[in-house]
Design an enzyme around this catalytic site. Sequence first.
Site, PDB file in Angstrom:
ATOM      1  N   LYS A  27      19.979  24.644 -10.782  1.00  0.00           N
ATOM      2  CA  LYS A  27      20.842  24.456 -12.126  1.00  0.00           C
ATOM      3  C   LYS A  27      22.282  25.086 -11.749  1.00  0.00           C
ATOM      4  O   LYS A  27      22.630  25.521 -10.590  1.00  0.00           O
ATOM      5  CB  LYS A  27      20.075  25.543 -13.373  1.00  0.00           C
ATOM      6  CG  LYS A  27      18.775  25.012 -13.361  1.00  0.00           C
ATOM      7  CD  LYS A  27      18.201  25.973 -14.775  1.00  0.00           C
ATOM      8  CE  LYS A  27      16.725  25.758 -14.946  1.00  0.00           C
ATOM      9  NZ  LYS A  27      16.313  26.362 -16.209  1.00  0.00           N
ATOM     10  N   TYR A  76      14.775  17.564 -21.372  1.00  0.00           N
ATOM     11  CA  TYR A  76      14.412  18.808 -22.008  1.00  0.00           C
ATOM     12  C   TYR A  76      13.995  18.601 -23.628  1.00  0.00           C
ATOM     13  O   TYR A  76      13.846  19.499 -24.399  1.00  0.00           O
ATOM     14  CB  TYR A  76      15.359  19.879 -22.105  1.00  0.00           C
ATOM     15  CG  TYR A  76      15.510  20.740 -21.003  1.00  0.00           C
ATOM     16  CD1 TYR A  76      14.440  21.470 -20.397  1.00  0.00           C
ATOM     17  CD2 TYR A  76      16.715  20.573 -20.024  1.00  0.00           C
ATOM     18  CE1 TYR A  76      14.473  22.181 -19.148  1.00  0.00           C
ATOM     19  CE2 TYR A  76      16.736  21.233 -18.862  1.00  0.00           C
ATOM     20  CZ  TYR A  76      15.546  22.114 -18.456  1.00  0.00           C
ATOM     21  OH  TYR A  76      15.820  22.709 -17.332  1.00  0.00           O
ATOM     22  N   PHE A 118      16.697  27.638 -28.525  1.00  0.00           N
ATOM     23  CA  PHE A 118      17.638  27.756 -27.318  1.00  0.00           C
ATOM     24  C   PHE A 118      17.914  26.362 -27.023  1.00  0.00           C
ATOM     25  O   PHE A 118      18.811  26.067 -25.886  1.00  0.00           O
ATOM     26  CB  PHE A 118      17.265  28.592 -26.282  1.00  0.00           C
ATOM     27  CG  PHE A 118      15.781  28.093 -25.545  1.00  0.00           C
ATOM     28  CD1 PHE A 118      15.491  26.813 -24.759  1.00  0.00           C
ATOM     29  CD2 PHE A 118      14.578  28.848 -26.065  1.00  0.00           C
ATOM     30  CE1 PHE A 118      14.300  26.467 -24.273  1.00  0.00           C
ATOM     31  CE2 PHE A 118      13.529  28.143 -25.453  1.00  0.00           C
ATOM     32  CZ  PHE A 118      13.119  27.276 -24.997  1.00  0.00           C
ATOM     33  N   ASN A 136      19.027  30.722 -15.115  1.00  0.00           N
ATOM     34  CA  ASN A 136      17.787  31.064 -14.109  1.00  0.00           C
ATOM     35  C   ASN A 136      17.446  30.291 -12.974  1.00  0.00           C
ATOM     36  O   ASN A 136      16.451  30.242 -12.370  1.00  0.00           O
ATOM     37  CB  ASN A 136      16.530  31.482 -14.921  1.00  0.00           C
ATOM     38  CG  ASN A 136      16.051  30.076 -15.483  1.00  0.00           C
ATOM     39  OD1 ASN A 136      16.567  28.966 -15.517  1.00  0.00           O
ATOM     40  ND2 ASN A 136      14.944  30.185 -16.623  1.00  0.00           N
ATOM     41  N   HIS A 155      14.812  24.824 -12.073  1.00  0.00           N
ATOM     42  CA  HIS A 155      13.630  24.075 -13.115  1.00  0.00           C
ATOM     43  C   HIS A 155      12.328  23.956 -12.126  1.00  0.00           C
ATOM     44  O   HIS A 155      12.688  23.282 -10.844  1.00  0.00           O
ATOM     45  CB  HIS A 155      14.148  23.042 -13.729  1.00  0.00           C
ATOM     46  CG  HIS A 155      13.139  22.233 -14.216  1.00  0.00           C
ATOM     47  ND1 HIS A 155      12.312  22.449 -15.611  1.00  0.00           N
ATOM     48  CD2 HIS A 155      12.443  21.065 -13.736  1.00  0.00           C
ATOM     49  CE1 HIS A 155      11.406  21.596 -15.839  1.00  0.00           C
ATOM     50  NE2 HIS A 155      11.579  20.536 -14.658  1.00  0.00           N
ATOM     51  N   GLU A 212       8.594  13.725 -14.944  1.00  0.00           N
ATOM     52  CA  GLU A 212       9.871  14.017 -14.722  1.00  0.00           C
ATOM     53  C   GLU A 212      10.492  13.424 -13.501  1.00  0.00           C
ATOM     54  O   GLU A 212      11.601  13.062 -13.240  1.00  0.00           O
ATOM     55  CB  GLU A 212       9.822  15.516 -14.314  1.00  0.00           C
ATOM     56  CG  GLU A 212       9.696  16.223 -15.712  1.00  0.00           C
ATOM     57  CD  GLU A 212       9.567  17.844 -15.672  1.00  0.00           C
ATOM     58  OE1 GLU A 212       9.356  18.592 -16.631  1.00  0.00           O
ATOM     59  OE2 GLU A 212       9.903  18.334 -14.525  1.00  0.00           O
TER      60      GLU A 212
HETATM   61  P1  IDP Z   1      10.430  27.319 -17.405  1.00  0.00           P
HETATM   62  O1  IDP Z   1      11.917  26.795 -16.901  1.00  0.00           O
HETATM   63  O2  IDP Z   1      10.198  28.639 -16.729  1.00  0.00           O
HETATM   64  O3  IDP Z   1       9.630  26.291 -17.417  1.00  0.00           O
HETATM   65  P2  IDP Z   1      10.760  26.793 -20.156  1.00  0.00           P
HETATM   66  O4  IDP Z   1      10.097  27.744 -21.403  1.00  0.00           O
HETATM   67  O5  IDP Z   1      10.119  25.526 -20.109  1.00  0.00           O
HETATM   68  O6  IDP Z   1      10.920  27.828 -19.056  1.00  0.00           O
HETATM   69  O7  IDP Z   1      12.493  26.759 -20.810  1.00  0.00           O
HETATM   70  C1  IDP Z   1      13.123  25.836 -20.146  1.00  0.00           C
HETATM   71  C2  IDP Z   1      14.553  26.415 -20.013  1.00  0.00           C
HETATM   72  O8  IDP Z   1      15.163  26.886 -21.155  1.00  0.00           O
HETATM   73  C3  IDP Z   1      14.396  27.820 -19.106  1.00  0.00           C
HETATM   74  O9  IDP Z   1      14.300  27.508 -17.667  1.00  0.00           O
HETATM   75  C4  IDP Z   1      15.701  28.555 -19.448  1.00  0.00           C
HETATM   76  O10 IDP Z   1      16.817  27.831 -18.622  1.00  0.00           O
HETATM   77  C5  IDP Z   1      15.912  28.012 -20.854  1.00  0.00           C
HETATM   78  N1  IDP Z   1      15.312  29.087 -21.854  1.00  0.00           N
HETATM   79  C6  IDP Z   1      14.014  29.492 -21.997  1.00  0.00           C
HETATM   80  N2  IDP Z   1      13.818  30.470 -22.752  1.00  0.00           N
HETATM   81  C7  IDP Z   1      15.055  30.767 -23.222  1.00  0.00           C
HETATM   82  C8  IDP Z   1      15.540  31.787 -24.206  1.00  0.00           C
HETATM   83  O11 IDP Z   1      14.475  32.465 -24.909  1.00  0.00           O
HETATM   84  N3  IDP Z   1      16.785  31.947 -24.190  1.00  0.00           N
HETATM   85  C9  IDP Z   1      17.525  31.318 -23.485  1.00  0.00           C
HETATM   86  N4  IDP Z   1      17.254  30.108 -22.711  1.00  0.00           N
HETATM   87  C10 IDP Z   1      15.765  29.974 -22.495  1.00  0.00           C
HETATM   88 MG    MG Z   2       9.494  24.574 -18.218  1.00  0.00          MG
END
Ligand code: IDP
Ligand code: MG
Length: 140
Positions: free
Chosen positions: A11, A51, A59, A114, A117, A128
């Site tokens: 990312k 997404y 978010f 984070n 992905h 994907e």
């Molecule tokens: P993942 O990437 O671990 O699969 P997902 O729930 O699919 O997590 O969420 C996609 C992305 O959205 C996350 O990797 C993160 O960048 C963002 N995200 C998820 N939850 C939050 C949140 O509570 N606040 C802000 N960003 C979030």
């Molecule tokens: Mg995810």
Amino acid sequence: MPIQQTLSIIKPDATARNITGQIVAKLEEAGLRVVAQKRVKWKQTEARKFYAVHKDRPFYKDLVKFMTSGPIVLQVLEGNNAVSKNRKVMGATNPEEAAPGTIRAEFAENIERNSVHGSDSAENAGKEIRMCFRKPEIVG
Ligand code: IDP
Ligand code: MG
């Protein structure tokens, strides 16, 4: 154990800090093989589509903004149980909850920024990968 492919994205927070190589090293150490890779900058439409599953989440808007804020590295990873193997080496979505030694524990800035992905199921991995790569771009 089945050989699988999964989609990985490095990312914008990670490309900005020039740590793509350190992340690839972690993936390779975990036994995953990079069989396709390209650095791109997503348009809003591409990030929104990718997404779309999260379109009703609070978010979503910020996530699209973040994912279009700089370069990303799209990858297809291959290996035994690649989907779950990648999720394991990535660590939990929230880096504060990510297990020690995982990519997110070591590199993520916060729950949004984070660093990586990874597809969450074999079915989504297929979707994907097709969204991001053409067949000839994947060389096992
Ligand atoms: P993942 O990437 O671990 O699969 P997902 O729930 O699919 O997590 O969420 C996609 C992305 O959205 C996350 O990797 C993160 O960048 C963002 N995200 C998820 N939850 C939050 C949140 O509570 N606040 C802000 N960003 C979030
Ligand atoms: Mg995810």
